[in-house]
Design an enzyme around this catalytic site. Structure first.
Site, PDB file in Angstrom:
ATOM      1  N   HIS A 116      -1.981  13.904   1.058  1.00 35.73           N
ATOM      2  CA  HIS A 116      -1.517  12.538   0.831  1.00 35.73           C
ATOM      3  C   HIS A 116      -2.527  11.820  -0.061  1.00 35.73           C
ATOM      4  O   HIS A 116      -3.740  11.962   0.113  1.00 35.73           O
ATOM      5  CB  HIS A 116      -1.387  11.837   2.183  1.00 35.73           C
ATOM      6  CG  HIS A 116      -0.848  10.441   2.113  1.00 35.73           C
ATOM      7  ND1 HIS A 116      -1.619   9.366   1.739  1.00 35.73           N
ATOM      8  CD2 HIS A 116       0.386   9.952   2.391  1.00 35.73           C
ATOM      9  CE1 HIS A 116      -0.887   8.261   1.779  1.00 35.73           C
ATOM     10  NE2 HIS A 116       0.325   8.592   2.159  1.00 35.73           N
ATOM     11  N   ARG A 158       2.696  11.911  -2.358  1.00 33.06           N
ATOM     12  CA  ARG A 158       2.911  13.229  -1.763  1.00 33.06           C
ATOM     13  C   ARG A 158       3.859  14.017  -2.650  1.00 33.06           C
ATOM     14  O   ARG A 158       4.627  13.450  -3.429  1.00 33.06           O
ATOM     15  CB  ARG A 158       3.506  13.093  -0.360  1.00 33.06           C
ATOM     16  CG  ARG A 158       2.559  12.509   0.677  1.00 33.06           C
ATOM     17  CD  ARG A 158       3.252  12.314   2.013  1.00 33.06           C
ATOM     18  NE  ARG A 158       4.210  11.206   1.980  1.00 33.06           N
ATOM     19  CZ  ARG A 158       5.125  10.991   2.910  1.00 33.06           C
ATOM     20  NH1 ARG A 158       5.266  11.829   3.937  1.00 33.06           N
ATOM     21  NH2 ARG A 158       5.940   9.962   2.827  1.00 33.06           N
ATOM     22  N   LYS A 161       7.862  13.197  -3.659  1.00 34.33           N
ATOM     23  CA  LYS A 161       8.177  11.816  -3.308  1.00 34.33           C
ATOM     24  C   LYS A 161       8.325  10.980  -4.575  1.00 34.33           C
ATOM     25  O   LYS A 161       7.961  11.400  -5.668  1.00 34.33           O
ATOM     26  CB  LYS A 161       7.075  11.226  -2.414  1.00 34.33           C
ATOM     27  CG  LYS A 161       6.932  11.933  -1.070  1.00 34.33           C
ATOM     28  CD  LYS A 161       8.157  11.721  -0.200  1.00 34.33           C
ATOM     29  CE  LYS A 161       7.972  12.350   1.169  1.00 34.33           C
ATOM     30  NZ  LYS A 161       9.150  12.133   2.053  1.00 34.33           N
ATOM     31  N   ASP A 167       5.002   5.237  -6.638  1.00 36.12           N
ATOM     32  CA  ASP A 167       4.743   3.993  -5.914  1.00 36.12           C
ATOM     33  C   ASP A 167       3.505   3.363  -6.536  1.00 36.12           C
ATOM     34  O   ASP A 167       2.486   4.029  -6.714  1.00 36.12           O
ATOM     35  CB  ASP A 167       4.518   4.312  -4.434  1.00 36.12           C
ATOM     36  CG  ASP A 167       4.231   3.098  -3.562  1.00 36.12           C
ATOM     37  OD1 ASP A 167       3.743   2.081  -4.088  1.00 36.12           O
ATOM     38  OD2 ASP A 167       4.472   3.165  -2.348  1.00 36.12           O
ATOM     39  N   CYS A 173       1.122   1.539  -5.517  1.00 36.79           N
ATOM     40  CA  CYS A 173      -0.168   1.533  -4.815  1.00 36.79           C
ATOM     41  C   CYS A 173      -0.990   2.767  -5.136  1.00 36.79           C
ATOM     42  O   CYS A 173      -2.226   2.745  -5.058  1.00 36.79           O
ATOM     43  CB  CYS A 173       0.027   1.385  -3.311  1.00 36.79           C
ATOM     44  SG  CYS A 173       0.687   2.842  -2.467  1.00 36.79           S
ATOM     45  N   TYR A 174      -0.321   3.866  -5.535  1.00 40.68           N
ATOM     46  CA  TYR A 174      -1.061   5.092  -5.818  1.00 40.68           C
ATOM     47  C   TYR A 174      -1.732   5.059  -7.185  1.00 40.68           C
ATOM     48  O   TYR A 174      -2.456   5.996  -7.537  1.00 40.68           O
ATOM     49  CB  TYR A 174      -0.144   6.306  -5.673  1.00 40.68           C
ATOM     50  CG  TYR A 174       0.308   6.485  -4.248  1.00 40.68           C
ATOM     51  CD1 TYR A 174      -0.600   6.833  -3.247  1.00 40.68           C
ATOM     52  CD2 TYR A 174       1.627   6.249  -3.881  1.00 40.68           C
ATOM     53  CE1 TYR A 174      -0.196   6.956  -1.931  1.00 40.68           C
ATOM     54  CE2 TYR A 174       2.046   6.368  -2.559  1.00 40.68           C
ATOM     55  CZ  TYR A 174       1.120   6.719  -1.594  1.00 40.68           C
ATOM     56  OH  TYR A 174       1.517   6.822  -0.283  1.00 40.68           O
ATOM     57  N   ASP A 187       5.746  -1.997  -5.328  1.00 44.31           N
ATOM     58  CA  ASP A 187       5.851  -0.545  -5.206  1.00 44.31           C
ATOM     59  C   ASP A 187       6.599   0.012  -6.420  1.00 44.31           C
ATOM     60  O   ASP A 187       6.068   0.795  -7.202  1.00 44.31           O
ATOM     61  CB  ASP A 187       6.568  -0.254  -3.882  1.00 44.31           C
ATOM     62  CG  ASP A 187       7.064   1.170  -3.711  1.00 44.31           C
ATOM     63  OD1 ASP A 187       7.086   1.940  -4.672  1.00 44.31           O
ATOM     64  OD2 ASP A 187       7.469   1.507  -2.583  1.00 44.31           O
ATOM     65  N   ASP A 213       3.984  -7.731  -3.047  1.00 43.22           N
ATOM     66  CA  ASP A 213       3.225  -8.101  -1.850  1.00 43.22           C
ATOM     67  C   ASP A 213       1.739  -7.967  -2.171  1.00 43.22           C
ATOM     68  O   ASP A 213       1.347  -7.413  -3.193  1.00 43.22           O
ATOM     69  CB  ASP A 213       3.611  -7.233  -0.652  1.00 43.22           C
ATOM     70  CG  ASP A 213       3.410  -5.745  -0.892  1.00 43.22           C
ATOM     71  OD1 ASP A 213       2.243  -5.325  -1.041  1.00 43.22           O
ATOM     72  OD2 ASP A 213       4.407  -4.997  -0.944  1.00 43.22           O
ATOM     73  N   HIS A 249       0.287  -4.166  -2.515  1.00 46.06           N
ATOM     74  CA  HIS A 249       0.621  -3.478  -3.758  1.00 46.06           C
ATOM     75  C   HIS A 249       0.010  -4.183  -4.970  1.00 46.06           C
ATOM     76  O   HIS A 249      -0.334  -3.541  -5.968  1.00 46.06           O
ATOM     77  CB  HIS A 249       2.138  -3.341  -3.905  1.00 46.06           C
ATOM     78  CG  HIS A 249       2.711  -2.254  -3.063  1.00 46.06           C
ATOM     79  ND1 HIS A 249       3.158  -2.461  -1.787  1.00 46.06           N
ATOM     80  CD2 HIS A 249       2.878  -0.915  -3.312  1.00 46.06           C
ATOM     81  CE1 HIS A 249       3.604  -1.320  -1.280  1.00 46.06           C
ATOM     82  NE2 HIS A 249       3.433  -0.370  -2.177  1.00 46.06           N
TER      83      HIS A 249
END
Length: 363
Positions: free
Chosen positions: A131, A181, A184, A187, A189-190, A248, A255, A258
């Site tokens: 992850h 991951r 997936k 996103d 945040c990554y 995201d 938010d 993020h």
């Protein structure tokens, strides 16, 4: 400071128990807005009680639970190491066995899982799922442990980690954002949790190249871990929303979480932050011996300071997609704070004089 508890740790809110994650958040917030002196926040941290709180969470296998009666989690290990290093309470006693525990969390893919899962025989099994967030925490933790465990990166499979991490960046049709991951969706945040590993992975690969280790693995290495302009494009054009804030992905609301991670990833993509031998030399020359001989003799103390504060921005290597008006400040790859904030807080607690945040001696 109102969320500081009698145990020395910080709680996430009123009437809550102390926990490693809000302790990290509180100390980082104090690094940004606090200062030495009365009511400045730094002097009000009870480091003796905080150290005892950390020890109370330590497990026989070297890991840490995040709170009393809580679960073991890679994020907690990282948060503890950040705080212990920033506040000069990192000791061999505190981290005994932790490097080996973290290494046991590397999965067959190459990334790291949230925790180590034990087989019925009692042996450690690599059964978790790789992850992005846990992998960043594991990698940064190993860097923070290095002053006390010099051969720590010999415990992990670096080529497999690099292969997994580079595979997390999406294709052009996905906006070149990151997923956390395998298989997936991307996103925002990554951009930090995976994209933020770029300076760390680059440094490790360059070390291997200099020492001649794994020559076949790195023979086609071009010093680019990720597509940095692709990360900037995703953040500015896809994650950003018209009314403000970042998200995201399209269809999701913005938010605070993020927004923070997207901007940290953007900073990493814009600026080249490196371990500077020049800065290390200047800091080593300015090292002041502590007044307390026991403190000065503590294993790894000076190296912990140098290893965190030697990171510097490589001036002239920055790239701003869309122009300099999109610039954000560079961040320290181990703490997600500005380099200046890290050096000022550590300079205070280690009793040292900070140097400037860019490459080169402090004239």
């Amino acid at each position: 400071m109102r969320f500081s508890t009698p145990s020395g740790g910080f709680a996430g809110g009123p009437y809550q128990n102390p926990h490693l994650l809000p302790t990290y958040a509180a100390v980082c917030a104090l690094a940004i807005v606090g200062k030495p002196g009365e009511e400045g926040g730094w002097e009000q941290i009870d480091r003796v009680k905080l150290y005892d709180f950390f020890l109370s969470l330590k497990q026989p296998d070297g890991s840490f639970v995040v709170c009393q009666d809580g679960e073991v989690d890679m994020r907690g290990c990282y948060c503890l190491l950040c705080v212990a290093t920033l506040l000069d309470i990192l000791t061999p006693e505190l981290v005994e066995g932790l490097a080996e525990y973290i290494a046991s969390c590397q999965t067959y893919e190459g990334g790291f899982a949230s925790a180590c899962y034990y087989l019925p025989s009692g042996a450690r099994g690599r059964l978790g799922e790789a992850h992005g967030g846990y992998t960043y925490c594991a990698l940064a933790s190993l860097f923070l442990l290095r002053p006390l465990v010099p051969g720590v990166f010999g415990l992990i499979d670096l080529p497999r980690l690099v292969r997994w991490a580079t595979g997390m960046q999406g294709l052009e049709i996905e906006g070149e954002g990151f997923r956390g991951r395998t298989n997936k969706l991307v996103d925002g945040c990554y951009a930090w949790w995976v994209g933020g590993m770029e300076p760390l992975l680059r440094e490790l690969v360059r070390e291997q190249q200099r020492t001649g280790k794994g020559e076949e693995e790195w023979e086609e290495w071009d010093d680019a871990v990720f597509n940095q302009e692709g990360i900037q494009h995703y953040t500015l054009s896809i994650a950003q929303v018209a009314q403000g804030g970042l998200r995201d992905k399209p269809g999701k609301p913005p938010d605070a979480y993020h927004t923070a991670c997207n901007l940290a990833g953007l900073a990493t993509a814009q600026h080249r932050v490196v371990r500077s031998g020049e800065v290390r030399t200047v800091m080593r020359g300015k090292w002041r011996v502590a007044g307390n001989p026991q403190l000065e003799d503590r294993e790894g103390r000076r190296e912990a300071y140098l290893a965190s504060c030697e990171w510097a921005e490589d001036e002239g290597a920055e790239v701003y997609l869309g122009g300099e008006e999109n610039r954000v400040n560079a961040v320290h790859p181990l703490y997600n704070l500005t380099i200046t904030s890290v050096r000022q807080m550590m300079g205070h607690f280690y009793g040292q004089e900070p140097v400037k945040s860019s490459v080169g001696p402090d004239e």
